[in-house]
Design a protein around this motif. Sequence first.
Motif, PDB file in Angstrom:
ATOM      1  N   GLU A   1       1.842   4.766  19.558  1.00 18.34           N
ATOM      2  CA  GLU A   1       2.597   5.490  18.739  1.00 18.34           C
ATOM      3  C   GLU A   1       2.515   5.218  17.174  1.00 18.34           C
ATOM      4  OE1 GLU A   1       6.952   7.723  19.121  1.00 18.34           O
ATOM      5  OE2 GLU A   1       7.000   5.722  18.062  1.00 18.34           O
ATOM      6  N   SER A   2       2.058   6.201  16.234  1.00 14.67           N
ATOM      7  CA  SER A   2       1.886   5.853  14.900  1.00 14.67           C
ATOM      8  C   SER A   2       3.074   6.768  14.148  1.00 14.67           C
ATOM      9  CB  SER A   2       0.659   6.373  14.531  1.00 14.67           C
ATOM     10  OG  SER A   2       0.543   6.058  13.063  1.00 14.67           O
ATOM     11  N   GLN A   3       3.984   6.054  13.273  1.00 15.83           N
ATOM     12  CA  GLN A   3       5.180   6.532  12.599  1.00 15.83           C
ATOM     13  C   GLN A   3       4.971   6.795  11.356  1.00 15.83           C
ATOM     14  OE1 GLN A   3       7.898   3.472  13.593  1.00 15.83           O
ATOM     15  NE2 GLN A   3       8.359   4.671  15.692  1.00 15.83           N
ATOM     16  N   GLY A   4       3.934   7.244  10.839  1.00 11.91           N
ATOM     17  CA  GLY A   4       3.394   7.451   9.423  1.00 11.91           C
ATOM     18  C   GLY A   4       1.819   7.236   9.472  1.00 11.91           C
ATOM     19  N   MET A   5       1.454   6.906   7.876  1.00 15.99           N
ATOM     20  CA  MET A   5       0.099   6.834   7.908  1.00 15.99           C
ATOM     21  C   MET A   5       0.069   6.018   6.559  1.00 15.99           C
ATOM     22  SD  MET A   5      -2.613   9.760   6.647  1.00 15.99           S
ATOM     23  CE  MET A   5      -4.225   9.666   6.010  1.00 15.99           C
TER      24      MET A   5
ATOM     25  N   LEU B   1       0.242  17.751   6.880  1.00 16.19           N
ATOM     26  CA  LEU B   1       1.800  17.232   7.145  1.00 16.19           C
ATOM     27  C   LEU B   1       1.729  16.093   8.186  1.00 16.19           C
ATOM     28  CD1 LEU B   1       4.646  17.869   6.728  1.00 16.19           C
ATOM     29  CD2 LEU B   1       4.636  19.357   8.832  1.00 16.19           C
ATOM     30  N   ILE B   2       2.408  15.091   7.822  1.00 17.96           N
ATOM     31  CA  ILE B   2       2.354  13.773   8.736  1.00 17.96           C
ATOM     32  C   ILE B   2       3.470  14.167   9.909  1.00 17.96           C
ATOM     33  CG2 ILE B   2       2.600  11.299   8.504  1.00 17.96           C
ATOM     34  CD1 ILE B   2       0.314  12.255   7.234  1.00 17.96           C
TER      35      ILE B   2
ATOM     36  N   VAL C   1       0.826  -1.044   0.024  1.00 15.65           N
ATOM     37  CA  VAL C   1      -0.050   0.039  -0.046  1.00 15.65           C
ATOM     38  C   VAL C   1       0.816   1.250  -0.097  1.00 15.65           C
ATOM     39  CG1 VAL C   1      -1.753  -1.045   1.147  1.00 15.65           C
ATOM     40  CG2 VAL C   1      -0.253  -0.008   2.544  1.00 15.65           C
ATOM     41  N   PRO C   2       0.154   2.536  -0.403  1.00 13.59           N
ATOM     42  CA  PRO C   2       0.879   3.578  -0.159  1.00 13.59           C
ATOM     43  C   PRO C   2       1.125   4.043   1.166  1.00 13.59           C
ATOM     44  CG  PRO C   2      -0.961   4.120  -1.732  1.00 13.59           C
ATOM     45  CD  PRO C   2      -0.931   2.703  -1.071  1.00 13.59           C
ATOM     46  N   CYS C   3       2.292   4.204   1.582  1.00 12.87           N
ATOM     47  CA  CYS C   3       2.735   4.632   3.126  1.00 12.87           C
ATOM     48  C   CYS C   3       3.441   5.952   3.248  1.00 12.87           C
ATOM     49  CB  CYS C   3       3.730   3.616   3.681  1.00 12.87           C
ATOM     50  SG  CYS C   3       4.324   4.023   5.269  1.00 12.87           S
ATOM     51  N   ALA C   4       2.615   7.071   3.886  1.00  9.77           N
ATOM     52  CA  ALA C   4       3.187   8.235   4.057  1.00  9.77           C
ATOM     53  C   ALA C   4       4.139   8.352   5.296  1.00  9.77           C
ATOM     54  CB  ALA C   4       2.069   9.217   4.216  1.00  9.77           C
ATOM     55  N   LEU C   5       5.598   8.519   5.015  1.00  7.92           N
ATOM     56  CA  LEU C   5       6.404   8.721   5.966  1.00  7.92           C
ATOM     57  C   LEU C   5       6.336  10.048   6.861  1.00  7.92           C
ATOM     58  CD1 LEU C   5       9.361   7.626   3.766  1.00  7.92           C
ATOM     59  CD2 LEU C   5       7.824   6.192   5.232  1.00  7.92           C
ATOM     60  N   VAL C   6       7.017  10.136   7.893  1.00  9.44           N
ATOM     61  CA  VAL C   6       6.887  11.303   8.698  1.00  9.44           C
ATOM     62  C   VAL C   6       7.646  12.287   8.045  1.00  9.44           C
ATOM     63  CG1 VAL C   6       7.875  12.209  10.880  1.00  9.44           C
ATOM     64  CG2 VAL C   6       7.059   9.963  11.091  1.00  9.44           C
ATOM     65  N   GLY C   7       6.922  13.382   8.003  1.00  8.32           N
ATOM     66  CA  GLY C   7       7.564  14.407   7.151  1.00  8.32           C
ATOM     67  C   GLY C   7       6.712  14.629   5.711  1.00  8.32           C
ATOM     68  N   ALA C   8       5.831  13.731   5.440  1.00  3.64           N
ATOM     69  CA  ALA C   8       5.311  13.471   4.303  1.00  3.64           C
ATOM     70  C   ALA C   8       4.450  14.672   4.106  1.00  3.64           C
ATOM     71  CB  ALA C   8       4.614  12.418   3.778  1.00  3.64           C
ATOM     72  N   GLU C   9       3.908  15.383   3.147  1.00  3.83           N
ATOM     73  CA  GLU C   9       2.815  16.508   2.833  1.00  3.83           C
ATOM     74  C   GLU C   9       1.740  15.572   1.732  1.00  3.83           C
ATOM     75  OE1 GLU C   9       4.019  20.036   1.305  1.00  3.83           O
ATOM     76  OE2 GLU C   9       5.177  20.486   3.068  1.00  3.83           O
ATOM     77  N   LEU C  10       0.570  15.408   2.278  1.00  2.00           N
ATOM     78  CA  LEU C  10      -0.477  14.940   1.527  1.00  2.00           C
ATOM     79  C   LEU C  10      -1.300  16.057   0.836  1.00  2.00           C
ATOM     80  CD1 LEU C  10       0.101  12.547   3.499  1.00  2.00           C
ATOM     81  CD2 LEU C  10      -2.248  12.223   3.554  1.00  2.00           C
TER      82      LEU C  10
END
Length: 815
Positions: free
Chosen positions: A119-123, A109-110, A90-99
Amino acid sequence: MQFPESWLREFCNPALSTAELAETLTMAGLEVEELQPVAPPFTKIVVGEIKEAQQHPNADRLRVCQVDVGQGALLNIVCGAPNARVGIKVPCALVGAELPPGDDGKPFLIKVGQLRGVESQGMLCSARELKLSEDHGGLLELPLDAPLGQDIRQYLQLDDTLFTLKLTPNLAHCLSVYGIAREVAALTGAPLKAPSFPAVPVGHADTLPVKISAPDLCGRFSGRIVRNVNTQAKTPQWMVDRLARCGQRSVAPLVDISNYVMFELGRPSHIFDLDKIHGSLDVRWGRAGEQLKLLNGNTVTVDEKVGVIADDREIESLAGIMGGDATAVSDDTKNIYIEAAFWWPKSIAGRSRRYNFSTDAGHRFERGVDPQLTVEHIERITQLVIDICGTPETVCGPMDDQIANVPQPQPVTLRVARAAKVIGMPLTQQQCVDALQRLGLPVTEGDGVVTVLPPSYRFDLVIEEDLIEEVARMVGYNQLPTTPPLAPITAKLPLESTRSPFAVRRELAGLGYQETINFSFVEERWEHELAGNPNPIKLLNPIASQMSVMRSSLLGSLLQVLKFNLDRKAERVRVFELGRVFLRDASVKSSDTTVEGFHQPMRVAGMAYGAADQLQWGRKEQGVDFFDVKGDVEALLAPVQATFEPGNHPAMHPGRCARVLVAGREIGHVGELHPRWRQAWDLPQAPVMFELELDAVLQRPVPQFRPVAKHQAVERDLAVVVAEKVTHAELMSAIESAVPAATLRGAVLFDVYRPKALRAGETAPAGGLAAGEKSLAVRLTLGSDTATLTEAEIESAVQAVVAQLTARTGARLRV
C-alpha cells in the motif's frame, strides 16, 4: 527584462493586484509583455522527511519509505526514485492532492493505491512532476532545515508571478529590479526601500595597480582585493531561485553573486582570480591581432575599436562585455579581485555583435550604467562574498577607485506651454513639477519654465522632449484626451508624367508575372558571378552565412526563386521583383534618406522560364525566347519607345543580350541566362530575364490630343535586300528620316528572309540573295490630315524611303 514580483515588492509594495501593477507599468511605457506563474496549480503537497527506506519485496527498483509529514503517524509510500534515502526532505503529495495537469490538461489526483502488493499512502515528487523544472533525475531534495508539514507552495514561495518587460533602449535605468521599483514608487506613491551599502572591514592594505589608458573607453574603474575565499561553497537556495526566475542559470557562488547584484541594482561587474593576473591591469583599446579566449569558450581577435582589460602579459577581458577564460575563478581560486567600472556607452555599443553573441552586461553598458555607485555596489558584492564564500581567514583590501572621465550632467529646460502643446492637453507648472519630483529628479522652477539637472543614472534626459515624455508618463497616457487633428489636409497628387510603382506591378501581373519579395542581403557568390561585382558591400552581422553581402542586382534573387520552383516540379515560371539594390558611390552624402558612400536605387527585374503561353489547343507549344521578354519590356515601358542594342551583362548570354535605351540613356538589360550559370544552377533550359531602373520605368509622356484622321490612309509594301549586319533599328531610323511624320503614319517589319545555304556546285538563282545578305519586308502606312494623298505623292514618298535606305544601309529593292 524578467523578474519575480515578490522581489520587486521587497523594494516597493503598492496596494495593487498583480494585474493592476502590470497595467500601471505598461501605461507608463514599461510594457509588460508577459505574466507567468512561477509554478502551475497543485494542492496538498507538503515537506516530508524519509525516516526509513527499505527494498520493495516484489520489485528491484522500488523502495518502501516511511515518511514523516508532521502528522504524528508515518506514511507508507512506495517510491522508485534513485535518490530516495533516509534523512532527506522532499515534497510529499498527500492522499487527495492534485498534481499539475498533464498533457491532456487534467489534474492528477493522488489516491491510496497498491504497488506490487504494498500500500502507498501518497507520492514523493520530483521537480519535473511539480513542473518546476525539467530535471527528472530523482526526488526534489529540500534543505534540511525545511519545516515538516509546511505547504511546498509556501515554503518555496511558488505563489509568485514572473514579469517580463519589453523595455525600449532609453529605459536603461529600469534594467534592474530596484530600477523598476523606483518607477513603481513614482507611479503609485508607495514608499521605496532604498538599499544600504555599509562598508566592510578592511583587513589588509594590498591593492592591484590599475591604469586607465583610454578615458574615452572607461570613465571610472573601482576594485578591491579579497583574500582567502571558499569558492567551493554552495550558492544559497534563495539566490539560486531568484536567479532562475530572472532567467539566469546558477553557475558558481562568485559568478552567481555578480549576476545577482546585476539583476538587483543594474550593475554588471566581474570577479577575477587574483593569482592568475600577471602584474598590473591596463584599461585600454585593443591592438590589431590580439586574441582572447572568452568565458564562453570562443576565441576572438580584437582591434583598435574594441576595449580590453589587459595585464602585463596579455589581455584578460573584453571591456564591459565578457571576461576571459585565463583569469576566470574556479574551485581552486583563493584570492579574488572584484571590479566594477563605468564604460562609455558608445565604446561598448555594437562590439559584442561583431563576435555574434550578446551578454547581459553588454546590453546594459551600451545603454548606460550609473557611474556614481561603483564603490557602493562593490561593497554590496563584497558583503555577499563574505556571507556566502567567507572563511575565518577571509580579509578584504581597501577600495581602489579611479575616476578618469565621467559624464557631467547638463541642465535640461522644460517650457510648460511647449509641454502642453506636445502632449495635447492643458498642463500647469505645478503638474509638471510634481511629475518630475515623483521621479526623484531635482527641479528648479521659473516663470513658465522648469529646469532639471538629470541624476547620474538617467542617461536618456538630454533634450526638452525627454522631460515632456516623463511628464506624460507620470500624468498617464490613459488620461490624455482624444483630440482630432486640426491640421488642413491637402492631397498630394503625383505628376501626370509619372506612374506609381503599384501601376508597374499591375502591368507586370497583367503580362503573366507573379511578384516575389526577397531579402536585400544575398550570397557573396551571386555578386561575383551574376552581378560582376568583385567588391560587394559586406554586412558586419549577417543573419546567416549565405546572406553576407548587400545585393547590387535583383537577378540572383529571382534565379533562386526560379530554382526553388523548378525543384518542386513547376514547368512554367514567370516572376518579377521591385526592390532596392546597393552600390558603392563616393559622391553620395549623408541625409535623411541616404547613407554616405552608398547609392541605393530601386530597380524592377523579371524572369521567364518554360512555355511562352499556357497550355492551349489553338497554338503549338513553344518555349519562351528573347523576343517574348523583349516584348514584355516594351509593353512595360509603353507608351515610351525604347531602343535595343547588343550589350554585355555578367549574368547574360554574350550573343543574346541587349541594352535597353530610352532617349539615348541606358536603363537596363534584357537577355538569356549565360550558359555558364545555367550549367552551374543545373537548369534544363535557359530563362530569359530583364533588369531595369525603376525611375525610368515610372516615367511616361503626358497624353496629347490628336484628331482622328478624316482621310483614308494607304499602304505600300517594300522588300529590300541588305547586309546581314543591318539591324531593325537602323532600318526604321532610315525610313523615319525619309518621310515627314505628318505623312508617315507607321512602318512595320513583317517578314525576314534568308536564303538557304548552297550545296557544292550550286549557283544562286538570278536576282537572288548572295551569302551574307537578307531580305526585309516593310509595310508603310501613309496619309495626310488635309487631303487624300495622290498617286504621285505616294510614289514620291516611297522613292524617298528607297533612296534613304540605299544611302544609309546600302539596301536595294528585291526583284
